[in-house]
Write a protein that holds these residues in place. Sequence first.
Motif, PDB file in Angstrom:
ATOM      1  N   PRO A  95      -8.445 -13.504  -8.389  1.00 17.43           N
ATOM      2  CA  PRO A  95      -7.147 -13.023  -6.889  1.00 17.43           C
ATOM      3  C   PRO A  95      -6.623 -12.024  -7.635  1.00 17.43           C
ATOM      4  CG  PRO A  95      -7.239 -15.959  -7.015  1.00 17.43           C
ATOM      5  CD  PRO A  95      -8.602 -14.840  -7.830  1.00 17.43           C
ATOM      6  N   GLY A  96      -5.864 -11.283  -7.325  1.00 16.97           N
ATOM      7  CA  GLY A  96      -5.178 -10.757  -7.621  1.00 16.97           C
ATOM      8  C   GLY A  96      -5.840  -8.733  -6.461  1.00 16.97           C
ATOM      9  N   GLY A  97      -6.352  -8.148  -5.817  1.00 17.66           N
ATOM     10  CA  GLY A  97      -6.179  -7.894  -4.789  1.00 17.66           C
ATOM     11  C   GLY A  97      -6.418  -8.007  -3.497  1.00 17.66           C
ATOM     12  N   ILE A  98      -5.313  -7.503  -2.487  1.00 21.71           N
ATOM     13  CA  ILE A  98      -4.412  -7.859  -1.377  1.00 21.71           C
ATOM     14  C   ILE A  98      -4.808  -6.490  -0.031  1.00 21.71           C
ATOM     15  CG2 ILE A  98      -2.831  -8.860   0.236  1.00 21.71           C
ATOM     16  CD1 ILE A  98      -1.932 -10.624  -2.189  1.00 21.71           C
ATOM     17  N   PRO A  99      -5.033  -7.191   0.548  1.00 17.99           N
ATOM     18  CA  PRO A  99      -5.013  -5.609   1.686  1.00 17.99           C
ATOM     19  C   PRO A  99      -3.484  -5.317   1.880  1.00 17.99           C
ATOM     20  CG  PRO A  99      -7.224  -6.757   2.535  1.00 17.99           C
ATOM     21  CD  PRO A  99      -6.179  -7.928   1.434  1.00 17.99           C
ATOM     22  N   ILE A 100      -3.153  -4.436   2.638  1.00  8.49           N
ATOM     23  CA  ILE A 100      -1.439  -3.833   3.597  1.00  8.49           C
ATOM     24  C   ILE A 100      -2.290  -3.457   4.812  1.00  8.49           C
ATOM     25  CG2 ILE A 100      -0.417  -1.901   2.685  1.00  8.49           C
ATOM     26  CD1 ILE A 100      -0.344  -1.583   0.645  1.00  8.49           C
ATOM     27  N   VAL A 101      -1.725  -4.010   5.783  1.00  8.16           N
ATOM     28  CA  VAL A 101      -1.535  -3.821   6.397  1.00  8.16           C
ATOM     29  C   VAL A 101      -0.426  -3.536   7.850  1.00  8.16           C
ATOM     30  CG1 VAL A 101      -2.158  -5.390   8.769  1.00  8.16           C
ATOM     31  CG2 VAL A 101      -3.507  -5.667   6.573  1.00  8.16           C
ATOM     32  N   ASP A 102      -0.792  -2.434   8.818  1.00 12.46           N
ATOM     33  CA  ASP A 102       0.589  -2.205   8.713  1.00 12.46           C
ATOM     34  C   ASP A 102       0.784  -2.978  10.633  1.00 12.46           C
ATOM     35  OD1 ASP A 102      -0.952  -1.694  11.104  1.00 12.46           O
ATOM     36  OD2 ASP A 102      -0.450   0.739  11.375  1.00 12.46           O
ATOM     37  N   ASP A 104       0.688  -2.471  13.778  1.00 15.51           N
ATOM     38  CA  ASP A 104      -0.521  -3.109  14.244  1.00 15.51           C
ATOM     39  C   ASP A 104      -1.886  -3.209  13.830  1.00 15.51           C
ATOM     40  OD1 ASP A 104       1.484  -1.828  15.907  1.00 15.51           O
ATOM     41  OD2 ASP A 104       1.122  -0.114  15.719  1.00 15.51           O
ATOM     42  N   GLY A 105      -1.452  -4.479  12.784  1.00 14.01           N
ATOM     43  CA  GLY A 105      -2.976  -4.630  12.714  1.00 14.01           C
ATOM     44  C   GLY A 105      -4.232  -4.191  12.102  1.00 14.01           C
ATOM     45  N   VAL A 106      -3.631  -3.127  11.643  1.00 12.81           N
ATOM     46  CA  VAL A 106      -4.282  -1.755  11.730  1.00 12.81           C
ATOM     47  C   VAL A 106      -4.411  -1.606   9.494  1.00 12.81           C
ATOM     48  CG1 VAL A 106      -4.837   0.968  11.011  1.00 12.81           C
ATOM     49  CG2 VAL A 106      -3.992  -0.528  13.015  1.00 12.81           C
ATOM     50  N   MET A 107      -5.348  -1.749   9.374  1.00  9.08           N
ATOM     51  CA  MET A 107      -5.436  -1.811   6.845  1.00  9.08           C
ATOM     52  C   MET A 107      -5.639  -0.065   6.594  1.00  9.08           C
ATOM     53  SD  MET A 107      -8.084  -3.266   4.590  1.00  9.08           S
ATOM     54  CE  MET A 107     -10.120  -2.872   5.272  1.00  9.08           C
ATOM     55  N   SER A 108      -3.933  -0.158   6.125  1.00  7.59           N
ATOM     56  CA  SER A 108      -3.381   1.619   5.508  1.00  7.59           C
ATOM     57  C   SER A 108      -3.654   1.354   4.203  1.00  7.59           C
ATOM     58  CB  SER A 108      -2.366   1.394   5.959  1.00  7.59           C
ATOM     59  OG  SER A 108      -1.246   0.514   5.073  1.00  7.59           O
ATOM     60  N   GLY A 109      -4.405  -0.049   3.033  1.00  7.21           N
ATOM     61  CA  GLY A 109      -4.228   0.628   2.202  1.00  7.21           C
ATOM     62  C   GLY A 109      -4.427  -0.657   1.711  1.00  7.21           C
ATOM     63  N   ALA A 110      -4.522  -1.209   0.239  1.00  9.35           N
ATOM     64  CA  ALA A 110      -4.648  -2.374  -0.814  1.00  9.35           C
ATOM     65  C   ALA A 110      -3.967  -2.538  -1.920  1.00  9.35           C
ATOM     66  CB  ALA A 110      -6.336  -2.630  -0.745  1.00  9.35           C
ATOM     67  N   ILE A 111      -3.395  -3.842  -2.802  1.00  7.65           N
ATOM     68  CA  ILE A 111      -2.515  -3.123  -3.953  1.00  7.65           C
ATOM     69  C   ILE A 111      -3.602  -4.260  -4.313  1.00  7.65           C
ATOM     70  CG2 ILE A 111      -1.181  -5.206  -3.159  1.00  7.65           C
ATOM     71  CD1 ILE A 111       0.665  -3.650  -4.863  1.00  7.65           C
ATOM     72  N   GLY A 112      -4.060  -4.074  -5.606  1.00 15.15           N
ATOM     73  CA  GLY A 112      -4.690  -5.042  -7.212  1.00 15.15           C
ATOM     74  C   GLY A 112      -3.481  -4.729  -7.800  1.00 15.15           C
ATOM     75  N   VAL A 113      -3.933  -6.301  -8.635  1.00 14.98           N
ATOM     76  CA  VAL A 113      -2.889  -6.070  -9.430  1.00 14.98           C
ATOM     77  C   VAL A 113      -3.728  -7.107 -11.072  1.00 14.98           C
ATOM     78  CG1 VAL A 113      -0.789  -7.221 -10.172  1.00 14.98           C
ATOM     79  CG2 VAL A 113      -0.828  -6.299  -7.883  1.00 14.98           C
ATOM     80  N   SER A 114      -2.952  -6.650 -12.314  1.00 16.74           N
ATOM     81  CA  SER A 114      -4.046  -7.707 -13.258  1.00 16.74           C
ATOM     82  C   SER A 114      -3.410  -6.797 -14.306  1.00 16.74           C
ATOM     83  CB  SER A 114      -5.512  -6.563 -13.719  1.00 16.74           C
ATOM     84  OG  SER A 114      -6.034  -7.465 -14.888  1.00 16.74           O
ATOM     85  N   GLY A 115      -3.255  -8.264 -15.540  1.00 14.59           N
ATOM     86  CA  GLY A 115      -2.946  -8.460 -16.420  1.00 14.59           C
ATOM     87  C   GLY A 115      -2.108  -9.790 -17.078  1.00 14.59           C
ATOM     88  N   SER A 116      -2.399 -11.000 -16.002  1.00 12.81           N
ATOM     89  CA  SER A 116      -1.700 -12.361 -16.542  1.00 12.81           C
ATOM     90  C   SER A 116      -2.661 -13.068 -16.207  1.00 12.81           C
ATOM     91  CB  SER A 116      -0.439 -12.053 -15.820  1.00 12.81           C
ATOM     92  OG  SER A 116      -0.121 -13.638 -16.361  1.00 12.81           O
ATOM     93  N   THR A 117      -2.355 -14.339 -15.781  1.00 13.71           N
ATOM     94  CA  THR A 117      -3.763 -15.074 -15.068  1.00 13.71           C
ATOM     95  C   THR A 117      -3.866 -14.806 -13.362  1.00 13.71           C
ATOM     96  OG1 THR A 117      -1.342 -16.506 -13.713  1.00 13.71           O
ATOM     97  CG2 THR A 117      -1.906 -17.395 -16.082  1.00 13.71           C
TER      98      THR A 117
END
Length: 144
Positions: A95-102, A104-117
Amino acid sequence: MHVTIEDAHKAIEAARAKAVELGTQMCIAVVDSGGNLKAFYRMDDAWVGSIDISQKKAKTALFFGMPTGQIGQLSQPGGPLYGIEHSNDGLITFPGGIPIVDKDGVMSGAIGVSGSTVENDHAVAEAGASAIGATELPEHPWRT
C-alpha cells in the motif's frame, strides 16, 4: 489527459498535511498518465530510500489502474499476479500508491507515498488523490 501541475501540487499539499497530522515524514510523488514524474516532495527527515519507493508506487498504481495494496494481494504466492513486481523495471506491490481519476472516470495520473507504515502510506496517498479527484476507476472485470 494528464494531471495538471496545479492539481499535482494540490495533491501533494493534501498528502503533506495528512502526513503532518499523522506525525510522520513522507516522500510524495505524482506521476502523469504516461507514468512520468509530474511533481515530487520530500519532507524533512524522510528516508532517502523512500524517494524511489514513492515514485515506483505511483507508477505501479498507474500501470495497473488500482491501488498498490490491491496488486499486492493479487501477487502473493499462488496468486494470479505472483511475480509481477519484477516487471516494468520494478514495481511496488504494497500500500501507498493510488490512481488519480477525474470526474469522468479517466485516470489522469497516480500518487505514491512512502515513509511510514503501509497503513499511513495508504492514508496519506488517499488524502492526496481525493483532494483532486476520485481514487478508483469505474468497475472493470479484472479489477474486482
